[in-house]
Design an enzyme around this catalytic site. Structure first.
Site, short mmCIF file in Angstrom:
data_model
loop_
_atom_site.label_atom_id
_atom_site.label_comp_id
_atom_site.label_asym_id
_atom_site.label_seq_id
_atom_site.Cartn_x
_atom_site.Cartn_y
_atom_site.Cartn_z
N GLY A 245 0.81 -1.35 0.10
CA GLY A 245 -0.02 0.00 0.10
C GLY A 245 0.78 1.40 -0.01
N ARG A 282 2.87 -1.35 -5.89
CA ARG A 282 2.97 -0.12 -6.43
C ARG A 282 4.52 0.71 -6.20
NH1 ARG A 282 -1.21 2.98 -7.86
NH2 ARG A 282 -2.38 1.74 -6.44
N CYS A 348 -12.69 4.33 -29.24
CA CYS A 348 -14.04 5.14 -29.37
C CYS A 348 -14.80 5.17 -27.80
CB CYS A 348 -14.88 4.32 -30.48
SG CYS A 348 -14.08 4.25 -32.13
N GLU A 349 -14.25 6.00 -27.07
CA GLU A 349 -14.79 6.31 -25.76
C GLU A 349 -14.25 7.63 -25.56
OE1 GLU A 349 -16.45 4.12 -23.42
OE2 GLU A 349 -16.36 2.35 -24.48
C1 PLP Z 1 -3.11 -4.97 -4.24
C2 PLP Z 1 -2.73 -5.51 -3.06
C3 PLP Z 1 -1.21 -5.41 -2.37
C4 PLP Z 1 -0.51 -4.19 -3.28
O1 PLP Z 1 -0.87 -3.24 -3.01
P1 PLP Z 1 0.00 -1.90 -3.45
O2 PLP Z 1 -0.64 -0.73 -3.18
O3 PLP Z 1 0.64 -1.99 -4.99
O4 PLP Z 1 1.47 -1.94 -2.57
C5 PLP Z 1 -0.86 -6.10 -1.46
N1 PLP Z 1 -1.56 -7.05 -0.88
C6 PLP Z 1 -2.79 -7.32 -1.31
C7 PLP Z 1 -3.54 -8.47 -0.64
C8 PLP Z 1 -3.43 -6.73 -2.53
O5 PLP Z 1 -4.42 -7.00 -2.66
#
Ligand code: PLP
Length: 420
Positions: A245, A282, A348-349
């Site tokens: 996250g 990410r 086409c959107e």
């Molecule tokens: C999507 C996800 C992640 C990765 O999240 P990021 O924001 O890309 O770091 C980690 N664990 C689970 C369970 C996820 O669904």
């Protein structure tokens, strides 16, 4: 204007934008456009930043494969000793094909099928992150049939608000992920009685693109309370997984470094025995990649000017899907006054835009780089409008390695047949 480009290994020189030691115009010449381009040095330093932040603590960084599941990217992390967080049997197959260690794989997701459970047990994955009582029962049954014990953690919903986009917030009570905090204790007790289940850890994941460590720390404290309560009943865990996250810079965000992000968390865990796991996606790949595209047409309009490019929402869905911002820069800007463009694709959107109101000094045929496109770019791409998906290349110093061929129309039509 931003001060520095969010892709750390991208520089500006006489040949225009250069990633590590390779000019983007050379890549376009050799591989065509649109093409995803990644920097191996940026991937490596993003991973090492986590490792350094964790220091000598018993820990495992499990790259969240869904952010970018190309074999070339996975193999970079496998060689660095990463673990992997997968959400399907398909992602597990990719990790194995890329040389990942199945013992370092954790399997998340709310809808694991019997076939996926069997496959994961056969390969000997490290842990199943279980998200419901029904899934626990199914896993017990599958493991019993195979004469194996399934290692598990429950994904617990700590009910904290991560202040992020509602589509990417996952730790609140009202969403489909995880088990309720108030039910977790009973579920662990129940799991402890099952013959083919091995309790291994606990997991939570509160959302994505988080820029503030506070909600994570709040979640960690709640989780630790639960861990201690379990220990008092004789249920001990060997790992605590705090999910992924951590956010990145798309525009002017100032995300903490892994060191700053993890500091308050590590403080909560001081003196504890459990291994600490993380599932970043990410923050490991987002700023290590860009989407290289060419301007097909410049179309002046009454109210707005359009730059129509050869990449589209099928290649990079985030702007259309979340109204997400990606920096867009000319690879070799012209000596022209900048014009404001709507940067749009050929689909086409009306939602097919990559950027609104961008100041660019460009002519028809020029190359653009759409930055911070390494995460949730290629993996969310589609064949909408029967558009073959982009090629992907990895830059490593002065070398450029094709890690995915551009799709062809043959790939697209394969497996389909018209009525006789
Ligand atoms: C999507 C996800 C992640 C990765 O999240 P990021 O924001 O890309 O770091 C980690 N664990 C689970 C369970 C996820 O669904």
């Amino acid at each position: 204007m931003t001060t520095a480009l969010p892709v750390p290994t991208l520089t500006t020189g006489s040949a225009g934008l250069t990633l590590e030691g390779v000019a983007l115009c050379e890549i376009a010449e050799r591989f065509g456009t649109p093409t995803y381009v990644y920097s191996r040095a940026a991937l490596t330093s993003a991973f090492n930043a986590y490792q350094q932040a964790l220091g000598l603590r018993k820990s495992l960084v499990c790259y969240a494969v869904k952010a970018n599941s190309s074999l070339g990217i996975l193999s970079v992390f496998a060689k660095l000793g990463a673990g992997f967080d997968v959400v399907s049997g398909g992602e597990l197959a990719r990790v194995l094909a890329a040389g990942g260690d199945p013992g370092k794989v954790i399997f998340s997701g709310v809808g694991k099928s019997v076939a996926e459970m069997r496959y994961a047990l056969e390969t000997g994955i490290g842990c199943f992150n279980v998200e419901s009582a029904a899934e626990l029962d199914r896993l017990q049954e599958v493991a019993a049939q195979m004469g194996k014990r399934a290692p598990i953690a429950f994904r617990v919903n700590p009910d904290v608000n991560p202040n992020t986009h509602p589509y990417i917030s996952t730790g609140l009570r009202g969403n489909k992920f995880g088990v309720a905090f108030t039910e977790a204790l009973d579920l662990y007790r129940r799991a402890a009685r099952l013959s083919h289940i091995e309790i291994s850890g606990i997991d939570c994941h509160i959302g994505s693109q988080l820029l503030d460590p506070a909600p994570m720390t709040e979640a960690a404290e709640k989780i630790l309370g639960l861990v201690d309560q379990l220990a008092s009943e004789g249920i001990t865990l060997d790992h605590i997984d705090l999910g992924g996250g951590l956010g990145i810079r798309y525009r002017d965000e100032e995300p903490p470094t892994p060191t700053d992000y993890l500091k308050p968390l590590l403080a909560c865990f001081a003196g504890r025995e459990e291994a600490l796991c993380f599932e970043p996606g990410r923050s490991l790949v987002g700023n290590a990649g860009l989407l290289l595209t060419r301007i097909e047409y410049l179309k002046p309009g009454v109210e707005k000017n359009f730059a129509i490019i050869d990449a589209a929402m099928n290649d990079l869905a985030r702007p259309a899907l979340y109204d997400a911002y990606h920096e867009i820069v000319a690879v070799a800007p012209r000596e022209l006054p900048a014009t404001r463009y709507e940067v749009v694709g050929p689909i086409c959107e009306s939602g097919d835009f990559l950027g609104h109101d961008r100041h660019l000094s460009v002519a028809t045929g020029d190359l653009l780089a759409i930055l911070s496109a390494g995460a949730y770019g290629m993996t969310m791409s589609s064949n909408y409008n029967t558009r073959p998906r982009a090629a992907e290349v990895l830059v490593d110093g002065t070398e450029t390695i094709l890690i995915r061929e551009r799709e062809t129309l043959e790939h697209l039509l394969k497996g389909e047949r018209p009525l006789p």
